[in-house]
Motif scaffolding. Structure first.
Motif, short mmCIF file in Angstrom:
data_model
loop_
_atom_site.label_atom_id
_atom_site.label_comp_id
_atom_site.label_asym_id
_atom_site.label_seq_id
_atom_site.Cartn_x
_atom_site.Cartn_y
_atom_site.Cartn_z
N TYR A 40 -4.84 1.45 -6.77
CA TYR A 40 -4.54 0.44 -6.10
C TYR A 40 -3.42 -0.41 -6.94
O TYR A 40 -2.98 -1.68 -6.26
N SER A 41 -3.29 -0.17 -8.26
CA SER A 41 -2.41 -0.88 -8.93
C SER A 41 -0.76 -0.39 -9.06
O SER A 41 -0.06 -1.03 -9.28
N GLU B 71 1.12 -1.26 -0.08
CA GLU B 71 -0.01 -0.04 -0.06
C GLU B 71 0.75 1.20 -0.07
O GLU B 71 1.69 1.45 1.08
N SER C 84 -7.86 -6.15 1.19
CA SER C 84 -6.84 -4.92 0.80
C SER C 84 -7.16 -5.03 -0.62
O SER C 84 -6.87 -5.95 -1.45
N PRO C 85 -7.48 -3.75 -1.18
CA PRO C 85 -7.41 -3.73 -2.69
C PRO C 85 -6.00 -3.66 -3.53
O PRO C 85 -5.89 -3.69 -4.81
N TYR C 86 -5.26 -3.37 -2.55
CA TYR C 86 -3.50 -3.60 -3.18
C TYR C 86 -3.13 -4.97 -3.37
O TYR C 86 -2.22 -5.07 -3.80
N LYS D 21 -7.76 -13.31 -3.85
CA LYS D 21 -8.02 -12.59 -2.72
C LYS D 21 -8.57 -13.40 -1.59
O LYS D 21 -9.07 -12.92 -0.54
N ARG E 182 1.00 -3.00 -6.72
CA ARG E 182 0.20 -4.45 -6.69
C ARG E 182 0.93 -5.36 -7.71
O ARG E 182 0.89 -5.12 -8.69
#
Length: 207
Positions: free
Chosen positions: A130-131, A111, A199-201, A206, A134
């Motif tokens: 978020y990318s 993050e 977490s979107p990261y 998931k 990531r």
């Protein structure tokens, strides 16, 4: 840097332990920091993968393999191991346990915290989302890490991992199979990947 955060660089005792899974879990929430040429970038670790040495078919050191290119995995605890994947992605790994015991941990996602504009420039991305860090290739790209750092040590210099006192709760952490190690046979089934729930990261699966 956000001065509201007081960070303490992780010392040798953190990495010099025998349980690579425990260390992988405890790296979640820690902050990976680079300070190169006066440019500070950092991110909170939200995804890790453990590789358990010579008996783990997914590990580069499986069967005791030892080459000049991967010599860093046999280094002392806290050694940096970065290798190239698919000829384009630099993958950053932390060496743990004692010298000559090749336990490593791949940092798969962050993050972003400090230096987001620098990260955008390094990655060629147009906006912070978020990318940005990531996936392990993006982690190294965003923080400016390359194979030139392989063999260095996290205990000194401008590349290190720090603790600012933040910790994820036990129920916020999920354990899964590793990603992209299908070639490892039954070892591909090992539950050696640690992620922050929701977490979107986080990259890849998931759950």
């Amino acid at each position: 840097m956000d001065m509201s955060r007081t960070m303490q660089k992780l010392d040798e005792s953190f990495y010099n332990r025998t349980d690579v899974l425990k260390i992988s879990r405890e790296l979640l929430g820690k902050i990976l920091v680079t300070r190169f040429d006066g440019m500070l970038t950092s991110g909170r670790i939200v995804e890790t993968e453990a590789y358990a040495g010579t008996g783990d078919r997914a590990c580069h050191a499986y069967g005791g393999k030892r080459t000049a290119r991967m010599e860093a995995v046999y280094g002392p605890p806290g050694t940096i191991y970065i290798y190239i994947c698919y000829g384009i992605h630099y993958l950053f790994n932390v060496v743990t346990n004692k010298k000559d015991i090749p336990h490593v941990i791949l940092i798969r996602a962050l993050e972003p915290l400090d230096g987001k504009e620098i990260m955008l420039e390094r990655t060629g991305k147009k906006k912070v989302d978020y990318s940005l860090a990531r996936g392990p290739g993006n982690v190294s790209r965003a923080l400016g890490m390359t194979t030139a750092h392989t063999g260095g040590n996290l205990l000194s210099g401008g590349l290190y991992i720090a603790d600012d006192g933040f910790k994820y709760k036990k129920d916020q952490i999920l354990v899964t199979k590793r990603i992209g190690v299908e070639y490892a046979g039954e070892d591909a089934e090992r539950m050696y990947r640690f992620i922050v729930k929701g977490s979107p990261y986080v990259s890849g699966r998931k759950s």
